[in-house]
Structures are given as structure tokens and as C-alpha cells.
Motif scaffolding. Structure first.
Motif, PDB file in Angstrom:
ATOM      1  N   TYR A  94      36.433  49.785 122.104  1.00 12.48           N
ATOM      2  CA  TYR A  94      36.664  50.791 123.130  1.00 12.48           C
ATOM      3  C   TYR A  94      37.896  51.636 122.814  1.00 12.48           C
ATOM      4  O   TYR A  94      38.954  51.098 122.473  1.00 12.48           O
ATOM      5  CB  TYR A  94      36.875  50.133 124.485  1.00 12.48           C
ATOM      6  N   CYS A  95      37.726  52.915 122.963  1.00  5.92           N
ATOM      7  CA  CYS A  95      38.829  53.858 122.857  1.00  5.92           C
ATOM      8  C   CYS A  95      39.543  53.937 124.219  1.00  5.92           C
ATOM      9  O   CYS A  95      38.891  53.906 125.270  1.00  5.92           O
ATOM     10  CB  CYS A  95      38.245  55.217 122.479  1.00  5.92           C
ATOM     11  N   ASN A  96      40.844  54.037 124.180  1.00  8.06           N
ATOM     12  CA  ASN A  96      41.651  54.020 125.402  1.00  8.06           C
ATOM     13  C   ASN A  96      42.735  55.092 125.288  1.00  8.06           C
ATOM     14  O   ASN A  96      43.295  55.292 124.206  1.00  8.06           O
ATOM     15  CB  ASN A  96      42.261  52.620 125.547  1.00  8.06           C
ATOM     16  N   ALA A  97      43.007  55.771 126.385  1.00 12.22           N
ATOM     17  CA  ALA A  97      44.066  56.773 126.351  1.00 12.22           C
ATOM     18  C   ALA A  97      44.766  56.863 127.693  1.00 12.22           C
ATOM     19  O   ALA A  97      44.129  56.749 128.751  1.00 12.22           O
ATOM     20  CB  ALA A  97      43.503  58.142 125.973  1.00 12.22           C
ATOM     21  N   ASN A  98      46.055  57.053 127.625  1.00 10.03           N
ATOM     22  CA  ASN A  98      46.863  57.339 128.811  1.00 10.03           C
ATOM     23  C   ASN A  98      47.051  58.848 128.827  1.00 10.03           C
ATOM     24  O   ASN A  98      47.659  59.400 127.910  1.00 10.03           O
ATOM     25  CB  ASN A  98      48.198  56.609 128.705  1.00 10.03           C
ATOM     26  N   ALA A  99      46.515  59.512 129.836  1.00  9.43           N
ATOM     27  CA  ALA A  99      46.544  60.973 129.857  1.00  9.43           C
ATOM     28  C   ALA A  99      46.875  61.489 131.246  1.00  9.43           C
ATOM     29  O   ALA A  99      46.612  60.830 132.257  1.00  9.43           O
ATOM     30  CB  ALA A  99      45.199  61.535 129.396  1.00  9.43           C
ATOM     31  N   ARG A 100      47.435  62.682 131.271  1.00 10.63           N
ATOM     32  CA  ARG A 100      47.754  63.341 132.534  1.00 10.63           C
ATOM     33  C   ARG A 100      46.738  64.449 132.755  1.00 10.63           C
ATOM     34  O   ARG A 100      46.822  65.518 132.126  1.00 10.63           O
ATOM     35  CB  ARG A 100      49.181  63.901 132.468  1.00 10.63           C
ATOM     36  N   ALA A 101      45.777  64.192 133.625  1.00  8.28           N
ATOM     37  CA  ALA A 101      44.781  65.206 133.950  1.00  8.28           C
ATOM     38  C   ALA A 101      45.419  66.292 134.811  1.00  8.28           C
ATOM     39  O   ALA A 101      46.365  66.021 135.563  1.00  8.28           O
ATOM     40  CB  ALA A 101      43.607  64.577 134.679  1.00  8.28           C
ATOM     41  N   ARG A 102      44.900  67.487 134.723  1.00  5.74           N
ATOM     42  CA  ARG A 102      45.499  68.613 135.449  1.00  5.74           C
ATOM     43  C   ARG A 102      45.371  68.472 136.960  1.00  5.74           C
ATOM     44  O   ARG A 102      46.175  69.028 137.710  1.00  5.74           O
ATOM     45  CB  ARG A 102      44.873  69.922 134.977  1.00  5.74           C
ATOM     46  N   ASP A 103      44.367  67.726 137.420  1.00  7.57           N
ATOM     47  CA  ASP A 103      44.166  67.595 138.863  1.00  7.57           C
ATOM     48  C   ASP A 103      44.708  66.273 139.403  1.00  7.57           C
ATOM     49  O   ASP A 103      44.359  65.865 140.514  1.00  7.57           O
ATOM     50  CB  ASP A 103      42.683  67.738 139.199  1.00  7.57           C
ATOM     51  N   ARG A 104      45.543  65.614 138.610  1.00 10.16           N
ATOM     52  CA  ARG A 104      46.106  64.337 139.029  1.00 10.16           C
ATOM     53  C   ARG A 104      47.630  64.430 139.023  1.00 10.16           C
ATOM     54  O   ARG A 104      48.218  65.064 138.142  1.00 10.16           O
ATOM     55  CB  ARG A 104      45.650  63.227 138.089  1.00 10.16           C
TER      56      ARG A 104
END
Length: 121
Positions: A94-104
Motif C-alpha cells: 500500500y502506498c501512503n501519503a500525508n497530504a494537505r488537501a485544499r479543502d481541509r
């Protein structure tokens, strides 16, 4: 919305090599730490390797010296080069990422759907 898509896994003979890739798409400001996890049948999901945005890597002891994680921040992709594969490397990766979505308001953890890797003769 952030989506992670892994490349297809495959069947590899012991001692063989396989390369997995992961692409992050959607509307986001930044992708922070990325990583690969795997889950063997009947076992919990475990860390394989992680890589920070600046390129600092971390590996599970079981894959050190055999697997290499890399990423390209320009196109938000990540790869896992797996060499000297063993039957015990079999599992869903599984690929995993910590990301900041624009609507969050804050960063979240996102997962791909997984890619089956089978190491067998």
C-alpha cells in the motif's frame, strides 16, 4: 480530494526484482511524508519504508539493503525498488501519503488501494 494510485504488482521468483510506483493526484497544497506498507495474509499491516519531502528515508529492518524508496516532488510520485525478493516479501503493498488537501484545515493520511506482490517459484 486526494487520491493515491499504485502501479500493478506482480509475480516474481525468489531473488528477482520488482518496482512499484505511486502517484498522488487531486487538489492539495503539499505532500509531506510518503511511505509503503505491506500486509501479508493473516498478518497486520506493517511499515516497509518511508521518505520525507527532503528525501530522508527509513526502512524496516527486514528490507534494508534490498529495497530502495524514492520520490519526485515535482510530479508527486514515489517508487519502491525491490531487489533480492524473498517469499516472505509476499503481500499487498500500500502506498501512503500525508497530504494537505485544499479543502481541509489540516493534513491527513491517505492510502492507495494496494498492489499484490507474490514472490514464489
Amino acid at each position: 480530494q486526494v487520491t493515491l494510485v499504485e502501479s500493478a504488482g506482480g509475480l516474481v521468483q525468489p531473488g528477482g526484482s520488482l518496482r512499484l510506483s505511486c502517484a498522488v493526484s487531486g487538489s492539495f497544497f503539499v505532500v509531506n511524508v510518503m511511505g509503503w506498507y505491506r500486509q501479508a495474509p493473516g498478518k497486520p499491516r506493517e511499515l516497509v519504508a518511508t521518505i520525507t519531502r527532503s528525501g530522508t528515508t527509513n526502512y524496516a529492518d527486514s528490507v534494508k539493503g534490498r529495497f530502495t524508496i524514492s520520490r519526485n516532488n515535482a510530479d508527486n510520485t514515489m517508487a519502491l525498488q525491490m531487489n533480492s525478493l524473498k517469499p516472505e516479501d509476499t503481500g499487498v503493498y500500500y502506498c501512503n501519503a500525508n497530504a494537505r488537501a485544499r479543502d481541509r484545515p489540516t493534513s491527513d493520511i491517505y492510502w492507495g488501494k494496494g498492489a499484490q506482490v507474490t514472490v514464489s517459484s
